[in-house]
Design an enzyme around this catalytic site. Structure first.
Site, PDB file in Angstrom:
ATOM      1  CD  GLU A 143     -12.427 -24.706 -18.110  1.00 38.94           C
ATOM      2  OE1 GLU A 143     -12.606 -23.868 -19.008  1.00 38.94           O
ATOM      3  OE2 GLU A 143     -11.524 -24.570 -17.240  1.00 38.94           O
ATOM      4  CG  LEU A 164       2.447   7.138  -5.974  1.00 39.05           C
ATOM      5  CD1 LEU A 164       3.148   7.460  -7.288  1.00 39.05           C
ATOM      6  CD2 LEU A 164       3.057   5.896  -5.336  1.00 39.05           C
ATOM      7  CB  THR A 217      -5.153  10.720   4.218  1.00 40.55           C
ATOM      8  OG1 THR A 217      -4.092  11.644   3.922  1.00 40.55           O
ATOM      9  CG2 THR A 217      -6.119  10.675   3.035  1.00 40.55           C
ATOM     10  CB  THR A 270       3.754   5.625   2.012  1.00 40.97           C
ATOM     11  OG1 THR A 270       2.833   6.554   1.431  1.00 40.97           O
ATOM     12  CG2 THR A 270       3.013   4.684   2.936  1.00 40.97           C
TER      13      THR A 270
END
Length: 379
Positions: A63, A312, A177, A212
Site C-alpha cells: 500500500e 529424513l 532417486t 545428503t
C-alpha cells in the site's frame, strides 16, 4: 472475512484485483517473512494512480509503495479505490500500519481479497478503515484463494504455528532417486532443476540431512534462477558429522545445524565457520523433527523446502509433517536403486500415506507433480 462487508464487487474490480495479484507474485523470494502483497490504486475513470508490491522485510508494504508511486507522479488519491490482495495491516511492526496510511491519504474505497490471519491484524485493519468512513469491499472467492495460495506458508504458520513443509524429490518412473552406488546427477533435466531452484527461491528455509551433506556435498543455495536473497539453510545433523570443509560454507546466507548432544569440539568447529548450532531433544539418537519445525517457525519461516535423502524424507512423512510433495519424474527406469523415502513396512493398505494430486505440469522432458496430504477413505 466479515460477512457484513458490502458485496459490490464488479467485473472491473475483478480485473484490477487480478493486476494486484500479479504484482504480489513479483514479491516472491523478496518479502520473507512478510506475506506477498500487491496494491493498485485507481481513479474513478480507471486511471492507475499508483501501484506496488511489498518490499523486503523492514521496508515498505504494498500500500505504501502504491501511495509513493502516486505521489511521485503528482497524482491525487483522495476518493480513489485501492485494490489490495491482503487486508492492510493494523499494527506497528517494523513499519507503521498500512490502514492508517490509506486513511491519511484520503483513499475512499478499499477492495481487499484475503483477510490477514495474523492475530495482530485479523480484521482490525478493515475495522479501522470502516471506522474512518472508508468503503470496504470484499473480493470474490477466486481472488481470496489466489492470495492464500501465494502466501500458503504465511497462512499455515499463523494458523498452525509451524511452516508449510514442501518435500521435493527428483525420481525415475520407478521411484528411484539414485542408483545403488549413489549416483543421481542427473536424473531430471536442466529445466526441471531450474524449476526446483525457483521453488527454493520462494522458501524461507531449505532443509536437508547430514546424509545428503556427506553423500552429495551440496551448497544448498539458489543458483539457477535470479534471487534477491538466499534462504536460510538448515541441516539435521544429530552428531554434527558435517566437516568444516563442506561446500555448505562456501555459499552465501545463514546456516543452522540442528543437533542432539554432539561433542563440544564439533560445535566449536562449525560455529567457527559461521554456522549456528541448535541443540534439540532426540529420540534414539535422532533429532526431534517437530522441534526443528517449531524453531524454524519462531525465526519465522513460512515455507520450508526439503531436499533430503530417503531417511529424513521418511521420518518427516511418518511424523505427518509433510504438507506438500513436489515430485519431478524423469521418463526413465533405473531398476535397483535408492527410493524416495525410507518408510516402515505396512501390513495393510489402510496404513498408507495418501496424497491428492494438486497439479501436474510438464517441465522440459520431465513431469512435475504437486501433491497434498489427504486422509485415506474406504472405497
Amino acid at each position: 472475512m466479515n460477512p457484513a462487508l458490502p458485496p459490490e464487487f464488479s467485473p472491473a474490480d475483478a480485473a484490477w484485483m487480478a493486476r494486484a495479484q500479479a504484482l504480489a507474485e513479483q514479491a516472491v523470494g523478496l518479502t520473507e517473512p512478510n506475506p506477498r502483497v500487491g496494491c493498485v490504486i485507481t481513479a474513478a475513470d480507471g486511471t492507475v494512480l499508483g501501484e506496488g508490491h511489498t518490499q523486503a522485510a523492514g521496508q515498505a508494504h504494498a500500500e505504501v509503495m502504491a501511495l509513493r508511486a502516486a505521489a511521485a507522479a503528482g497524482r491525487d488519491v483522495r476518493g480513489a479505490t485501492a485494490y489490495v490482495t491482503l487486508e492492510p495491516c493494523a499494527h506497528h511492526g517494523r513499519t507503521p500500519p498500512c490502514c492508517d496510511a490509506l486513511i491519511a491519504a484520503g483513499v475512499g474505497r478499499v477492495v481487499v481479497a484475503a483477510g490477514d490471519p495474523n492475530p495482530l491484524v485479523n480484521g482490525q485493519g478493515l475495522a479501522r478503515l470502516r471506522a474512518a468512513g472508508t468503503t470496504v469491499v470484499q473480493a470474490s472467492a477466486p481472488h481470496v484463494e489466489a492470495c492464500e495460495a501465494l502466501n500458503i506458508g504465511f497462512f499455515h504458520r499463523m494458523r498452525t504455528g509451524r511452516p508449510w513443509v514442501r518435500l521435493k524429490v527428483a525420481a525415475s518412473l520407478d521411484g528411484r532417486t539414485a542408483l545403488d552406488n549413489g549416483v543421481s546427477q542427473w536424473i531430471t533435466g536442466l529445466d526441471a532443476r531450474r524449476d526446483g531452484h525457483a521453488w527454493r527461491r520462494r522458501a524461507g528455509a531449505l532443509l536437508t540431512g547430514v546424509g545428503t551433506v556427506l553423500a552429495d556435498d551440496p551448497r544448498l543455495d539458489v543458483r539457477l534462477v535470479p534471487t534477491p536473497r538466499q534462504p536460510l539453510r538448515a541441516i539435521v545433523d544429530a552428531r554434527l558429522d558435517t566437516p568444516p570443509s563442506a561446500r555448505l560454507f562456501e555459499a552465501e546466507g545463514p546456516l543452522v545445524f540442528y543437533a542432539a548432544a554432539p561433542a563440544p569440539e564439533r560445535v566449536a568447529a562449525l560455529t567457527a565457520q559461521g554456522a549456528e548450532v541448535i541443540l534439540l531433544p532426540a529420540t534414539a539418537g535422532r533429532v526431534d523433527l517437530a522441534a526443528v519445525l517449531a524453531d524454524l517457525a519462531r525465526r519465522p519461516i513460512n515455507e520450508l523446502h526439503v531436499e533430503a535423502g530417503p531417511r529424513l524424507n521418511g521420518s518427516l512423512i511418518s511424523a505427518d509433517l509433510v504438507d506438500e510433495c513436489l515430485v519431478y519424474l524423469a521418463p526413465m527406469l533405473l531398476g535397483a536403486g535408492r527410493g524416495m523415502a525410507a518408510l516402515p513396512a505396512l501390513t495393510t493398505l489402510d496404513g498408507a500415506w495418501c496424497y491428492a494430486f494438486h497439479d501436474q505440469t510438464p517441465i522440459g522432458a520431465d513431469l512435475r507433480l504437486r501433491l497434498r496430504r489427504r486422509t485415506r477413505t474406504p472405497d
